[in-house]
Design an enzyme around this catalytic site. Structure first.
Site, PDB file in Angstrom:
ATOM      1  N   CYS A 119       3.060   3.129  17.926  1.00  0.00           N
ATOM      2  CA  CYS A 119       3.330   2.763  19.321  1.00  0.00           C
ATOM      3  C   CYS A 119       2.580   1.502  19.735  1.00  0.00           C
ATOM      4  CB  CYS A 119       2.884   3.876  20.254  1.00  0.00           C
ATOM      5  SG  CYS A 119       3.620   5.457  19.883  1.00  0.00           S
TER       6      CYS A 119
ATOM      7  N   ARG B 274       4.571  -3.125  13.934  1.00  0.00           N
ATOM      8  CA  ARG B 274       3.809  -1.886  13.775  1.00  0.00           C
ATOM      9  C   ARG B 274       4.707  -0.699  13.452  1.00  0.00           C
ATOM     10  NH1 ARG B 274      -1.262  -2.471  16.585  1.00  0.00           N
ATOM     11  NH2 ARG B 274      -1.349  -0.260  16.991  1.00  0.00           N
TER      12      ARG B 274
ATOM     13  N   TRP C  48       6.775   5.337  18.655  1.00  0.00           N
ATOM     14  CA  TRP C  48       6.986   5.903  17.329  1.00  0.00           C
ATOM     15  C   TRP C  48       6.826   7.414  17.526  1.00  0.00           C
ATOM     16  CZ3 TRP C  48       4.137   8.645  13.549  1.00  0.00           C
ATOM     17  CH2 TRP C  48       4.620   8.555  12.239  1.00  0.00           C
TER      18      TRP C  48
ATOM     19  N   ASN D 279      -0.315   5.543  23.934  1.00  0.00           N
ATOM     20  CA  ASN D 279      -0.368   5.632  22.468  1.00  0.00           C
ATOM     21  C   ASN D 279      -1.301   6.773  22.108  1.00  0.00           C
ATOM     22  OD1 ASN D 279       1.079   3.305  22.418  1.00  0.00           O
ATOM     23  ND2 ASN D 279      -0.533   2.032  21.523  1.00  0.00           N
ATOM     24  N   GLY D 280      -1.011   7.457  21.000  1.00  0.00           N
ATOM     25  CA  GLY D 280      -1.922   8.509  20.542  1.00  0.00           C
ATOM     26  C   GLY D 280      -1.345   9.886  20.790  1.00  0.00           C
TER      27      GLY D 280
ATOM     28  N   GLU E 208       0.464   2.308  -6.914  1.00  0.00           N
ATOM     29  CA  GLU E 208       0.881   1.336  -5.895  1.00  0.00           C
ATOM     30  C   GLU E 208       2.349   0.925  -6.127  1.00  0.00           C
ATOM     31  OE1 GLU E 208      -0.096   0.465  -3.156  1.00  0.00           O
ATOM     32  OE2 GLU E 208       0.654  -1.532  -2.735  1.00  0.00           O
TER      33      GLU E 208
ATOM     34  N   LYS F  98       5.197   1.479  -3.325  1.00  0.00           N
ATOM     35  CA  LYS F  98       6.003   0.363  -2.787  1.00  0.00           C
ATOM     36  C   LYS F  98       7.488   0.689  -2.932  1.00  0.00           C
ATOM     37  CE  LYS F  98       3.730  -1.290  -0.954  1.00  0.00           C
ATOM     38  NZ  LYS F  98       2.335  -1.229  -0.712  1.00  0.00           N
TER      39      LYS F  98
ATOM     40  N   GLU G 175       8.591   3.515  -0.514  1.00  0.00           N
ATOM     41  CA  GLU G 175       8.492   3.117   0.896  1.00  0.00           C
ATOM     42  C   GLU G 175       9.684   2.289   1.349  1.00  0.00           C
ATOM     43  OE1 GLU G 175       4.148   2.102   2.620  1.00  0.00           O
ATOM     44  OE2 GLU G 175       4.620   1.008   0.803  1.00  0.00           O
TER      45      GLU G 175
ATOM     46  N   HIS H 105       1.921  16.805 -19.942  1.00  0.00           N
ATOM     47  CA  HIS H 105       1.531  18.020 -19.209  1.00  0.00           C
ATOM     48  C   HIS H 105       2.497  18.334 -18.069  1.00  0.00           C
ATOM     49  CE1 HIS H 105      -2.139  18.365 -21.479  1.00  0.00           C
ATOM     50  NE2 HIS H 105      -2.476  17.121 -21.164  1.00  0.00           N
TER      51      HIS H 105
ATOM     52  N   LYS I 108       3.089   0.469  10.620  1.00  0.00           N
ATOM     53  CA  LYS I 108       2.121  -0.436   9.995  1.00  0.00           C
ATOM     54  C   LYS I 108       0.691   0.057  10.203  1.00  0.00           C
ATOM     55  CE  LYS I 108       0.820  -4.151   7.908  1.00  0.00           C
ATOM     56  NZ  LYS I 108       0.966  -4.057   6.449  1.00  0.00           N
TER      57      LYS I 108
END
Ligand code: G6P
Length: 609
Positions: free
Chosen positions: A2, A27, A73, A98-99, A482, A486, A489, A505, A604
């Site tokens: 947000c 964001r 968001w 926000n929050g 990573e 990527k 995402e 395994h 973000k």
């Protein structure tokens, strides 16, 4: 996540608010809204992009000299117009937030008892009604906001306007960032300096517990004890064109290509002046580095993977026991405090709540030595840390982190050298050898970027698949993690990473001709072991895509595709090998037509738990 923008001026603030929201788009959000005071509270909200809200604002000819705006968001309640902010109470109070308000259910029940009617499923609406309730009693918006803040539990940044007081805007913060921008005869409120940079560079970073009243002529701040305080005015150095795309199609593409410059800027201090702990990390750091007996790295997401690489350097080079933990796991765990441990938080944004809370927890446990590696100056995490190293990646806009990762690695290697030197484990020859290696890194990154055409060809094939496996061993296992992160995402292909030794395994059961297996296999001590693991894949018909360097002596054969970086980067090889996995994810996503810079459901800077 947000975003908040607010403005009180003597000119129309609608363009300021809309432009501010656009600067916060990176964001991640799913709806946008705005409210101005102009003969009533005039509000426009839209699901989707800011531009859709902007079109509606234009169609309604919305104007006003005081207003608040928000990108949401979703956390509490679905992605709908009625859940989008601003939330309004009785056509008199408008609020953006926000929050997460943790006690919203309790407050909702209380407010219903007082006759308030709820129109959304959000936790935010309780804030609007609470302010209304207190404002009705006192007619003082500042006081009403303070009383409201005292009733809230959780993390929040809020912005408030009241129809009956068009000369005041209020804000409050607890756990979520909120900044005040100072103008001439006008003032601003935002969750992030970047929203305000077109209007002013003079900013105040509010502290947790602060409540602020903004008027055209000035601002007043009270702290959590209710005492009026003067907060320092900072001059932001953020560049106003940091968010320009230039010749690139996406921010992620731009940021991948900026890495030689970003890493070289980050390394400038150590390359120019040598391993000088005090100059690089702050006064007093050298003696702390000498005395510590271990290091704990705390982070989230990609920054956590940077920590996993750094563990190999900390133990292998500085010979200091090192552990790495996700912030949200550490903060709730009954860990054993150690006052001689160095707590290192790694965060691009400096705002990630999970990492911030882990840092707070470490401090509560009595761990005095805190150091932050961060890309955003003056953000919450470095401000709460004793020592700071700022990476110089520049603004990172793409949700999927790229240049932040490689600059974090550069910073973590520098930290490793500083700890080693303070402990007498890095003699002058070793120091100049290490610096010589660092000097090569930006050039090696450029060589890796030059592999792009070959990687594009691989991406054509990956774009057809729904699953992928990434393997690596030792210091290259975090690069495999990573790479998988990527890819999932931004292309939404299911990707998993394993240490190659773990293949037999479990994950080997997944391998067949339809499962591409990416192997990070530059020449290192474990290369022969990796080669055996690759045989295990081939024997089951799996197709291998190998990122190697010249020294690993791979040849292409049926089912084995190889791309080689032209230079062996030794201990710094993870920095160089991050590049091809970023490019693979980017080009695969491009082919699948996803929103590369703003992948669905992600944000973000994650400022909620
Ligand atoms: C979010 C972002 C990731 C990032 C993570 C940690 O999940 O989408 O790209 O790695 O947060 O963020 P930080 O700013 O603390 O590095």
């Amino acid at each position: 996540m947000c975003g908040i923008v607010g403005a009180i001026a003597s000119r129309d603030v609608v363009p300021i608010l809309t432009e501010g929201l656009k600067r916060l788009e990176y964001r991640g959000y799913d709806s946008a809204g705005i409210a101005v005071l102009n003969d009533g509270i005039r509000r426009v909200r839209r699901v989707g992009r800011v531009v859709e809200m902007e079109n509606a604002v234009r169609a309604e000819d919305l104007k006003g000299i005081i207003g608040i705006a928000h990108t949401r968001w979703a956390t509490h309640g679905g992605v709908t117009e009625s859940n989008a902010h601003p939330h309004v109470s009785n056509d008199e109070i408008a609020v953006v937030h926000n929050g997460i308000i943790e006690n919203h259910e309790e407050q909702r029940a209380r407010l219903k008892g007082l006759g308030y009617v709820f129109e959304s499923q959000t936790d935010t609406e309780v804030v609007a009604h609470l302010v209304h309730h207190y404002f009705k009693a006192s007619g003082d918006l500042f006081l009403a906001t303070r009383k409201t803040a005292a009733d809230l539990r959780g993390a929040y940044a809020i912005g408030v306007v009241a129809l009956a007081d068009p000369d005041t805007m209020t804000g409050a913060r607890m756990g979520c960032p909120l900044v005040v921008g100072l103008g001439d005869g006008e003032n601003f409120l935002a969750s992030d300096v970047s929203a305000l940079i077109a209007e002013t560079r003079r900013v105040i970073y509010l502290e947790d517990g602060d409540v602020v009243a903004l008027q055209r002529s000035g601002v007043r701040v009270v702290d959590r004890a209710g005492t009026e305080v003067h907060r320092v005015v900072h001059i932001s150095e953020l560049s106003a064109n940091a968010v320009d795309l230039g010749p690139y199609q996406h921010y992620m593409q731009k940021e991948i290509h900026e890495q030689p410059r970003a890493v070289s800027d980050t390394l400038e201090g150590v390359i120019d002046s040598g391993v000088d702990a005090e100059g690089l990390f702050g006064a007093g750091s050298e003696s702390v580095f000498r005395d510590i007996d271990s290091v704990l790295l705390l982070a989230s997401g990609t920054s956590y993977y940077a920590g996993l690489v750094a563990r190999f350097w900390m133990e292998g080079v500085a010979r200091v026991p090192c552990s790495v933990e996700l912030g949200h796991e550490y903060r709730y765990r009954d860990s054993i405090p150690n006052a001689r441990q160095l707590i290192v938080t790694i965060s691009q944004s400096g705002e990630t709540l999970d990492t911030m809370e882990a840092l707070k927890r470490a401090k509560e446990l009595g761990q005095p030595h805190t150091l932050s590696i961060c890309n955003v100056r003056e953000s919450a995490i470095p401000r709460a840390s004793r020592f700071v190293f700022y990476t110089r990646a520049g603004a990172e806009i793409g949700v999927a982190s790229t240049k932040a990762f490689t600059t974090q690695l550069a910073a973590l290697f520098t930290l490793t050298l500083a700890i080693a030197k303070a402990k007498g484990r890095l003699g002058p020859t070793a120091e100049s050898d290490a610096i010589a290696q660092l000097r090569f890194v930006p050039g090696s990154i450029q060589h890796a970027l030059n592999l792009e055409p070959q990687i594009q060809a691989w991406a054509e094939r990956f774009a057809q698949r729904e699953h992928a496996l990434f393997l690596g061993r030792g210091i290259h296992y975090p690069v495999a993690l990573e790479g998988a992160l990527k890819l999932k995402e931004i292309s939404y292909i299911h990707a998993e990473a394993y240490p190659a030794g773990e293949l037999k395994h479990g994950p080997l059961a997944l391998v067949d001709a339809s499962m591409p297996v990416v192997v990070i296999a530059p020449n290192d001590a474990l290369l022969e072991k990796v080669k055996s693991n690759m045989q295990e894949v081939r024997a089951r018909g799996g197709e291998l895509y190998v990122f190697a360097d010249l020294d690993s002596h791979f040849t292409e054969s049926e089912g084995v595709h190889v791309i080689r970086t032209p230079r062996h980067a030794g201990l710094l090889s993870p920095i160089v090998h991050a590049i091809p996995v970023q490019l693979l994810a980017y080009h695969t996503a491009l082919r699948r037509g996803t929103d590369v810079d703003k992948p669905r459901n992600l944000a973000k800077a994650v400022t909620v738990e």
